[in-house]
Write an enzyme that holds these catalytic residues in place. Structure first.
Site, PDB file in Angstrom:
ATOM      1  N   HIS B  29      20.950  71.144  61.763  1.00 15.69           N
ATOM      2  CA  HIS B  29      21.188  70.887  63.180  1.00 15.69           C
ATOM      3  C   HIS B  29      22.379  71.704  63.680  1.00 15.69           C
ATOM      4  O   HIS B  29      23.518  71.250  63.606  1.00 15.69           O
ATOM      5  CB  HIS B  29      21.458  69.404  63.402  1.00 15.69           C
ATOM      6  CG  HIS B  29      20.334  68.510  62.978  1.00 15.69           C
ATOM      7  ND1 HIS B  29      20.069  68.218  61.662  1.00 15.69           N
ATOM      8  CD2 HIS B  29      19.384  67.868  63.711  1.00 15.69           C
ATOM      9  CE1 HIS B  29      19.010  67.413  61.596  1.00 15.69           C
ATOM     10  NE2 HIS B  29      18.575  67.186  62.810  1.00 15.69           N
ATOM     11  N   HIS B 260      18.708  71.750  68.896  1.00 10.97           N
ATOM     12  CA  HIS B 260      19.205  70.514  68.289  1.00 10.97           C
ATOM     13  C   HIS B 260      19.028  70.485  66.770  1.00 10.97           C
ATOM     14  O   HIS B 260      19.997  70.303  66.036  1.00 10.97           O
ATOM     15  CB  HIS B 260      18.483  69.298  68.901  1.00 10.97           C
ATOM     16  CG  HIS B 260      18.665  68.045  68.108  1.00 10.97           C
ATOM     17  ND1 HIS B 260      19.779  67.258  68.225  1.00 10.97           N
ATOM     18  CD2 HIS B 260      17.890  67.455  67.161  1.00 10.97           C
ATOM     19  CE1 HIS B 260      19.684  66.237  67.385  1.00 10.97           C
ATOM     20  NE2 HIS B 260      18.543  66.328  66.733  1.00 10.97           N
ATOM     21  N   GLU B 407      25.032  40.652  64.439  1.00 20.54           N
ATOM     22  CA  GLU B 407      24.919  40.832  62.998  1.00 20.54           C
ATOM     23  C   GLU B 407      25.057  42.313  62.601  1.00 20.54           C
ATOM     24  O   GLU B 407      25.691  42.644  61.600  1.00 20.54           O
ATOM     25  CB  GLU B 407      23.572  40.311  62.489  1.00 20.54           C
ATOM     26  CG  GLU B 407      23.345  38.821  62.689  1.00 20.54           C
ATOM     27  CD  GLU B 407      22.825  38.475  64.074  1.00 20.54           C
ATOM     28  OE1 GLU B 407      22.615  39.393  64.899  1.00 20.54           O
ATOM     29  OE2 GLU B 407      22.633  37.279  64.335  1.00 20.54           O
ATOM     30  N   HIS B 469      13.091  31.256  61.464  1.00 21.02           N
ATOM     31  CA  HIS B 469      14.397  31.170  60.817  1.00 21.02           C
ATOM     32  C   HIS B 469      14.319  31.043  59.297  1.00 21.02           C
ATOM     33  O   HIS B 469      15.350  31.077  58.625  1.00 21.02           O
ATOM     34  CB  HIS B 469      15.188  29.980  61.390  1.00 21.02           C
ATOM     35  CG  HIS B 469      15.772  30.254  62.740  1.00 21.02           C
ATOM     36  ND1 HIS B 469      14.994  30.656  63.804  1.00 21.02           N
ATOM     37  CD2 HIS B 469      17.052  30.219  63.211  1.00 21.02           C
ATOM     38  CE1 HIS B 469      15.771  30.847  64.865  1.00 21.02           C
ATOM     39  NE2 HIS B 469      17.016  30.590  64.533  1.00 21.02           N
TER      40      HIS B 469
END
Lengths: 658, 658
Positions: B29, B260, B407, B469
């Site tokens: 890149h 890129h 999280e 859950h």
């Protein structure tokens, strides 16, 4: 017009159903239903377009409870508004085995549950897909058939999760102005006040993503109504920040985190009954209030009837109905057959990501409901075909979504599209980044919905990008998800077959793992039967085989070469191609036994970890694959370095037979 | 003072190293290094506090290349500034097998690579942990020893990923004002312009999270310098939006997505040499420019020496050095032993999440470098102890982070803390939501760093919250990650032992899966040896056993009861507790064989899917566990419904023996 007093009593009906159900279950979350009851009451009694007698009406407004822990809010609304499959007994069965009223709303358990929520942020991200689907189908079928809102109730948790940023920035970019999110702004999280962990100015944040934002007192019905009407006029999606008191009505616990996720206790419920002037015993709703709710539930019948009249005479009725039934066009199967015949002639050596593009070119030509896309890897995932022009904020005539670098938001939006109906979404991403959207993939599997994830660059075969980009454990980790089918086709023919199975499977999501590197064809003759649909099949049979080599995807080529090398050593070997573990497990024991066979030595090859392969080769089988993360180098060097070669297979087999 | 002309030539040195290395590798890149070269040159020549001769200097500024695909920017900077282990030969070896210059920056491959980046958004989220660690250690050890900046270069991809929102909202909330992020605002993503998928006002977005934001021309060195100096004065973290041209200098490809992620090609590189007036051949840096770079690299030596002088006489020198060496206090092992002795006496029946809290109470009392936290589940995860006061934006004397419902951001920040040194971070979350932070857990494993994830509510044993859950596949999916050790202790003693191993393991991350429900003690006598450290061990031996039952965590209790029921039927059984698969795999073959044993029937019990268990029980063994997602109900009913009971084990064993 509902008076303030009647409104309050209607909202209190929600509150007490929630409190009493949580108390009876001795488990659950009363805080949100009590806090958001006013918002929900205004929405369901005055604005939400729905008909409890026809819960699958294609043009209903969608209501998404993103804060799924507040499930009793939804169950109470469904019961009160007269959904026939939600009775007071169901409410009493809250959180009990096999009840419709699970701890969090579970799609498919009861009508009116539009999506499974609970993992925070998922609902608001689903809603982008719902609103997208409405916009796209309105473009295609006209406002006579599709013209509805998507309403969401989201909590602070939903807004803190990163997925919400992907969702809101995509929705704002696409100007999904029929998406309206109520933020239950109660300033409480489980640990305490929001200020303990966050100080985001949510209005400024949403406006930065080109949302309209409105702030209201979430306990003032007229203010809530005015906000909804303002939102209806917006050319942007709207956030309505509703300042609420969690556990509203509880004299001693309201406004604190104590009421978030625990029963209030008999004493506090009694005190709340006094405070809210609600003498009715648990699970009993005063008849006048129940009548008012049922009347609210019947509001939509006439609108539904008007829609049905338009629908009955719509020129695109048949196509509209097919799309919402989820049935594929009859032209698909013959098109795939013709394409497979062509492949048997041309025998292309091609990367399976490119083979997937070629298959999609066939599919997208006959299946107008596919919506392609990629998380900014369009050229690498090969997910765009001649039929799928890019959708832009002002032009939804296309069929391709530039999701941006938002894997999680993409997967969740796709879930929303599939749940909405009328569209079959497929994504593009790197297999490694399935980790970024795993929670949404899991929910698709749990809900059993048809979304298809194109997952390219599926092993060390991607080469130089190195260990951060090379999947090693992702196949095993995805195969671990119940009800998800993971495909790893070996060549162009298998790729087409896997696509066909994925499209024909209404009841589960699929992932298709594809190579960056070119592969020789494994299949060189035409088979009308979809062999990949069996999950594993004998590619090269040999009745006298001492060895069976099982492989998936790019490693089938290695298996075939190893077979040739072994033959030169007078060791006969069979080769089994394994495009999908889960489908093989669904075959008859007889078929499974015939594929596994009785050869003395069993070998598994996959450029990934062994976990799961013992199912084919036993614990004493030879596994040729990865034991560690990858490395950065040209891919052929990597295959040699990690010993995933025909020669390594021959050496291991020879040693075992010696 | 560096003249504009010299600056330009220094920046061009980066550009040509990047272009030429990518060209030689035929992969990589070049766009970002060429576009961000001016920003990096200003930072490294004038501001970054570093000493290439002492790359591990504890008070160096940290530089994080969040846009890891631009790895050649970092490698060029390390070579040019004189890091001894980054030679021009290393640059020429870009993306080749075993080279230090992997496709994306890999922590540990070369000095100066502070973290592994490439999966987008991870670096900027790591940086929150780096900046947090500096702030916390400055609080503890004073500015004489800790007083540095954390600088980040992030691209559009980093900012679109949801994890970035979690990171910036946490950093803004905690007022981490020594965190400075350069946004390489080049308006290009892989699919095309940013406008194809996003229209976020990033300044407004960052300001909504209480960041300072500045906009500059990313090719104007004085403007960049002024922005950095302004950022240094801020009481908030700062975003410096640097408007750049991707592939700057390439006459025909600059400013487009073509530059890129692909080599420019020989012709375009030649044209760029002309355009930038850079006659030097590939990999040759004009001596005067190299000298200027080396001089920039030696800037920090005197500052480092001053620091070393302060450090030599610091009152907390010994503790500071211990902390940065990552060595544990000598008091830990005896404290754990004493605690285990107490447990052998009290024999508590306790949920392992509570047992973990009790173990942490012991640990946090003797290990001052632990930093606890939770993603808003403090009371459920039991991660807060008497020693860990909450950290607030204005008070870093505590040791506990309220990460919010983030999280992913939590796990990534923890990686940054561990990489920074001086702290041992542990989290709190539900096991199911490991899915939300899996990319960061994987990177911790890839880097081999000590972060510890407390993962409670580890099965259907959590009960009523239901399938969204209940982890079913998470243990298998986490065990699949190389170099991650997943613990699932069976009682309080094993929980303490697992904590001890996790803390003592410098070279890998750990996850500790813990129950919500109470468990009877599996171990009732004191063992000085850490039995859990062996991964699996015989809990109940029987030389005449016909059956061996292997189980982990909460299912060890079921195994023990099944053994008793079998004994009543005159069937002798052994029980093996399996707290950690990965540690067992590291034992000697002899030990492994002794644990596996030779009993006729092998049974595995885990309230999760079978995947991975064949390693213990073989493909013909009996597995008692889950085959589907869970259900919402009281947990004891769920164990019965899913057939995970001592009676089910007895029935299956009896059938097998019949």
């Amino acid at each position: 017009m509902i008076s303030r007093d009647t409104h309050d009593r209607m909202a209190n009906a929600i509150r007490f159903l929630a409190m009493d159900a949580v108390e009876k279950a001795n488990s659950g979350h009363p805080g949100l239903p009590m806090g958001a009851a006013d918002v929900a009451t205004v929405l369901f009694t005055r604005y939400l377009k729905f008909d409890p007698k026809a819960p699958h009406w294609a043009d209903r407004d969608r209501f998404i409870l993103s804060a799924g822990h507040g499930s009793m809010l939804l169950y109470a609304l469904l019961y009160l508004t007269g959904y026939e499959d939600m009775t007071i007994e169901d409410i009493k069965g809250f959180r009990q085995l096999h009840s419709k009223t699970a701890g969090h709303p579970e799609y498919g358990y009861a009508d009116g549950i539009e999506t499974t929520t609970g993992p925070l942020g998922q609902g608001i991200a689903n809603s982008v897909g719902f609103a997208f689907a409405e916009r796209k189908l309105r473009e295609e079928f006209g406002a006579d058939l599709q013209d509805h809102y998507t309403y969401v109730i989201a909590g602070d948790g939903c807004l803190m999760e990163g997925i919400s940023q992907e969702a809101i920035s995509l929705a704002g970019h696409l100007k999904l102005n029929k998406l309206i999110v109520f933020w239950d702004d109660n300033n409480i999280t489980i640990d305490g006040t929001v200020g303990m962990s966050d100080s985001t100015d949510q209005h400024a944040r949403f406006r930065a993503s080109h949302w309209n934002t409105i702030a209201v007192d979430g306990h003032d019905p007229e203010a809530i109504a005015a906000a909804i009407e303002e939102a209806h006029k917006s050319d942007k999606p709207t956030l309505i920040a509703c300042k609420t008191t969690i556990g509203f009505g509880s004299p001693n616990k309201a406004g604190t985190h104590k009421v978030h996720g625990s029963p209030l206790g008999a004493d506090e419920i009694a005190a709340t009954r006094v405070a809210l002037n609600w003498p009715s015993p648990a699970f009993e709703i005063p008849q006048d209030i129940l009548d008012m709710w049922r009347q609210a539930g019947s509001r939509g019948a006439s609108v539904h009837k008007e829609w049905a009249n338009r629908h009955a005479v719509a020129s695109k009725k048949v196509e509209f109905d097919r799309r919402f039934a989820g049935d594929l066009p009859a032209a698909l199967a013959p098109a795939i057959s013709a394409y497979k015949q062509k492949l048997a002639e041309t025998k292309p050596t091609v990367a399976t990501r490119k083979a997937s593009e070629d298959a999609l070119e066939v599919i997208n030509g006959v299946v107008p409901e596919t919506i392609g896309g990629s998380a900014d890897l369009t050229g690498s995932n090969n997910t765009k075909t001649s039929q799928t022009a890019s959708i832009t904020p002002t032009d939804f005539s296309g069929r391709y979504v530039h999701y941006g670098i938002r894997e999680h938001g993409m997967a969740a939006a796709m879930n929303g599209m599939a749940l909405h109906g009328g569209l079959i979404p497929y994504s593009g991403g790197f297999l490694i980044f399935s980790d970024y959207c795993r929670p949404s993939i899991r929910l698709a599997a749990l809900m059993g919905i048809r979304v298809i994830h194109v997952l390219t660059h599926d092993s060390i075969g991607l080469g130089e990008d190195g260990p951060t980009h090379q999947p090693v454990e992702q196949m095993a980790a995805l195969r671990a998800i119940p009800n998800l089918v993971m495909f790893r086709p070996a060549d162009a023919t298998e790729t087409a077959e896997c696509w066909q199975v994925a499209l024909e499977s209404k009841g589960h999501p699929s992932g298709i793992a594809l190579t960056r590197q070119n592969l020789a064809p494994a299949r060189t003759t035409y088979s009308e039967e979809n062999l990949s649909a069996k999950g594993a099949y004998v590619l090269h049979e040999d009745a006298s085989a001492q060895v069976t080599i099982f492989a998936s995807g790019s490693e089938v080529e290695i298996a075939v070469k190893a077979r040739e090398l072994l033959a030169a050593k007078n060791i006969a070997a069979r080769v089994v191609s394994v495009p999908a573990f889960e489908l093989f497990d669904a075959q008859t024991p007889e078929y499974q036994a015939s594929v596994i066979g009785n050869a003395k030595v069993k070998v598994g090859i996959e450029a990934a970890i062994r976990q799961g392969w013992d199912r084919f080769i036993g614990t004493d089988g030879i596994f040729v694959g990865m034991k560690s993360f990858g490395e950065s180098a040209p891919y052929k060097e990597l295959y040699k370095f990690f010993g995933i070669t025909p020669e390594a297979v021959v050496d291991a087999v020879s040693a075992k037979l010696a």
